[in-house]
Design an enzyme around this catalytic site. Structure first.
Site, PDB file in Angstrom:
ATOM      1  N   GLU A 113      -8.350   2.074 -40.511  1.00 23.18           N
ATOM      2  CA  GLU A 113      -8.442   2.989 -39.202  1.00 23.18           C
ATOM      3  C   GLU A 113     -10.283   3.739 -39.637  1.00 23.18           C
ATOM      4  OE1 GLU A 113      -5.933   3.916 -35.872  1.00 23.18           O
ATOM      5  OE2 GLU A 113      -4.399   2.670 -37.029  1.00 23.18           O
ATOM      6  N   HIS A 241     -10.589   8.945 -27.205  1.00 26.93           N
ATOM      7  CA  HIS A 241     -10.004   7.374 -28.402  1.00 26.93           C
ATOM      8  C   HIS A 241     -11.484   7.140 -26.932  1.00 26.93           C
ATOM      9  CE1 HIS A 241      -8.798   4.290 -29.483  1.00 26.93           C
ATOM     10  NE2 HIS A 241      -8.056   4.832 -30.092  1.00 26.93           N
ATOM     11  N   ARG A 288     -14.044   9.448 -34.146  1.00 19.78           N
ATOM     12  CA  ARG A 288     -13.681   8.860 -32.756  1.00 19.78           C
ATOM     13  C   ARG A 288     -15.207  10.078 -32.327  1.00 19.78           C
ATOM     14  NH1 ARG A 288      -7.533   8.654 -32.825  1.00 19.78           N
ATOM     15  NH2 ARG A 288      -6.973   6.899 -33.169  1.00 19.78           N
ATOM     16  N   HIS A 349      -7.595  11.875 -25.591  1.00 22.86           N
ATOM     17  CA  HIS A 349      -6.586  11.431 -25.873  1.00 22.86           C
ATOM     18  C   HIS A 349      -5.449  12.004 -26.808  1.00 22.86           C
ATOM     19  CE1 HIS A 349      -4.956   8.002 -28.491  1.00 22.86           C
ATOM     20  NE2 HIS A 349      -5.331   8.055 -29.189  1.00 22.86           N
ATOM     21  N   ARG A 384      -9.613  15.133 -35.459  1.00 20.75           N
ATOM     22  CA  ARG A 384      -8.583  14.188 -36.165  1.00 20.75           C
ATOM     23  C   ARG A 384      -8.765  13.353 -37.166  1.00 20.75           C
ATOM     24  NH1 ARG A 384      -4.241  11.101 -34.392  1.00 20.75           N
ATOM     25  NH2 ARG A 384      -4.620  10.597 -32.270  1.00 20.75           N
TER      26      ARG A 384
HETATM   27  C1  SIN Z   1      -5.080   3.561 -32.008  1.00 22.70           C
HETATM   28  O1  SIN Z   1      -4.435   2.883 -32.166  1.00 22.70           O
HETATM   29  O2  SIN Z   1      -5.897   3.261 -32.244  1.00 22.70           O
HETATM   30  C2  SIN Z   1      -4.459   5.181 -32.039  1.00 22.70           C
HETATM   31  C3  SIN Z   1      -3.993   5.889 -32.978  1.00 22.70           C
HETATM   32  C4  SIN Z   1      -3.837   7.193 -33.691  1.00 22.70           C
HETATM   33  O3  SIN Z   1      -4.647   7.841 -31.783  1.00 22.70           O
HETATM   34  O4  SIN Z   1      -4.488   7.795 -34.351  1.00 22.70           O
END
Ligand code: SIN
Length: 515
Positions: A113, A241, A288, A349, A384
């Site tokens: 991610e 997010h 993010r 988020h 985060r």
């Molecule tokens: C996501 O699946 O994008 C959210 C996961 C997260 O907030 O760590």
């Protein structure tokens, strides 16, 4: 009622703590304001839980957390997370409670991610949080010494302050001995005495007009700790997010997991042009805060209400197998993601700040600990890293319970008599509560949002102070309800967030001052 440990909240942090305490023969009461025990932020986590790449030294994992946190992280908390995280995942989630993480060719299928330099994220399709939550709840059923109570809202902590003529005692922390709990079904307020109380109430996304968080994320834990005199830190660091499903009709935003970008999904603007390379060398996988502001800036440039996320280059069957929930939800809103880009916008988020705690979860109030999103030990700094929130709940929830297990053994507790809760009698029209909540959400979204400036913050300050004093008055006289308790907490925490944002003039991570 008297218990060893009262846990307020039933997400991964609260449940992990409950398991460790139950195994140490402590009697534990878990309460949640929700109707179902599984309803929590954890239930909605999609992408995954950071584990480890089999070939990595974990140094790069540490580096990724530190960089995403924009240099403001507490490295001791990071060391604890990466030292214990993989072990607790193996011992608790894999061996003990059997979470069905996805596998491929006999091995765990690790995803990637934003801002992760390696493929190290364990997942269960696109509903990882739900798989974990249900597995933990199932496992807890075996303990006779754990009870879970739904439809119960904590109103305030029961605290003893130290009244004494000795001036030194002014600096002694107060002591928490439980909480006043509102039973939504009977309307009765119960006094629950606890040797130790744990806040595991999650975040504050519901202070904002658009959020990925469920109804309960309204800052209850922070408000209670603050009213009891606890220290609260870093509230200005609210993570948005970048990719949530845009809709004109719906206020709450459905998450479009970052795992899609981990699989190569591209962000494109109104003209169909990919733009993330213009903003960061990691493009779609930048931290993010960077991606959210890039989207915001493209929306302003093109005067449009959203940008788009395109995964349609992948095979249709692959998309449906890997992201079934996202596929179905978008389909139900008329978007076939196997052939159409998804309209996306940022939404509130995750709270990187919270109730100040040490690595064992102790707050500045004796007898009160905090774990998971409501707590802040500095792990996330100013922003985060993706897929570390479930891990945080697991590691610090478990470690807090281990420390409490020892403390409960070594400490003598006593409970004094306390006055019963006094509640107002005036019936409150639910539409008034809804309207006030909406005013708070609009104010926070417009003036204390993704980017902040002094002018907007001062305007928010005027509005929120006014809401606060009115709501406090109205609360004193009003007949208690879960939503009235929530409204009071939302008003108070919004004011705290605004103040933190106003005081901090330095842009860092997800606190971005336009001035
Ligand atoms: C996501 O699946 O994008 C959210 C996961 C997260 O907030 O760590």
């Amino acid at each position: 009622m008297k218990v060893d440990v009262l846990i307020i909240g039933s997400g991964i942090a609260g449940l992990s703590a409950a398991i460790a305490l139950a195994e140490r023969k402590r009697n534990v009461m878990i309460i949640t304001r929700a109707q179902d025990a599984e309803e929590s932020n954890t239930l909605y986590a999609q992408g995954g839980i950071a584990y480890k790449d089999p070939h990595e030294s974990l140094k790069s994992f540490k580096q990724d957390i530190v960089s995403a946190g924009a240099g403001l992280v507490n490295t001791q908390a990071v060391d604890r997370l990466i030292e214990k995280g993989p072990r607790y995942i193996e011992e608790i989630l894999l061996k003990k409670v059997n979470v069905p993480f996805d596998r491929s060719h006999g091995k765990y299928d690790l995803g990637r991610e934003g801002a992760h330099s390696e493929f190290r994220v364990l997942h269960s399709k696109d509903y990882t949080g739900k798989s974990i939550e249900l597995a933990l709840l199932k496992y807890i059923e075996r303990f006779k010494n754990v009870t879970i109570h739904t439809n119960k809202t904590a109103i305030d902590l029961l605290t003893l302050s130290h009244h004494s003529l000795n001036p030194e005692d002014r600096y002694k922390p107060s002591t928490c001995i439980g909480a006043y709990i509102f039973d939504q079904t009977s309307g009765v307020v119960e006094t629950v005495f606890a040797k130790e109380t744990l806040l595991a109430t999650g975040g504050i996304g519901q202070l904002y007009l658009h959020t990925t968080n469920p109804q309960g994320a309204r800052g209850d834990g922070i408000a209670m700790a603050y009213r009891a005199g606890g220290r609260i830190i870093n509230l200005e660091y609210i993570q948005f997010h970048p990719t949530t499903l845009y809709s004109r009709e719906r206020i709450n935003r459905f998450l479009i997991s970052e795992a899609l970008r981990g699989q190569g999904a591209k962000l494109i603007n109104k003209k169909g042009k990919s733009f993330m390379r213009l903003y960061h060398k990691f493009a779609e996988l930048a931290p993010r805060d960077v991606v959210s502001r890039a989207i915001h800036s493209e929306m302003l440039k093109d005067n449009t209400e959203c940008v788009y996320l395109d995964i349609s280059f992948k095979k249709s069957s692959w998309i449906k197998t890997h992201f079934p929930q996202i596929y179905q939800t978008c389909k139900s809103q008329g978007i076939d993601i196997t052939c159409t880009p998804i309209p996306v916008v940022p939404a509130a988020h995750y709270l990187c700040g919270g109730v100040y705690v040490n690595l064992s979860g102790e707050t500045t109030i004796k007898g009160l600990s905090a774990i998971g999103e409501v707590a802040c030990n500095g792990l996330h700094g100013a922003n985060r890293l993706a897929s570390t929130s479930l891990l945080e709940g697991l590691v610090f929830g478990t470690d807090c319970a281990l420390a409490l297990g020892k403390k409960l053994h070594d400490t003598t507790y006593y409970f004094p008599k306390v006055a019963p809760w006094k509640t107002g009698k005036e019936a409150v029209d639910p539409s008034l509560i809804y309207q006030d909540m909406n005013m708070i959400k609009q104010t926070m979204w417009n003036y204390v949002g993704l980017t902040r400036g002094e002018k907007q913050l001062l305007r928010a300050s005027e509005l929120l102070q006014e809401f606060n004093s009115q709501i406090e008055q109205f609360y004193k006289n009003g007949l208690l309800s879960d939503s009235l308790i929530g409204l009071r907490n939302m008003a108070m925490v919004s004011l705290l967030v605004m103040k933190a944002a106003l005081l901090n003039k330095t842009s860092k991570g997800c606190h971005f001052r336009v001035d």
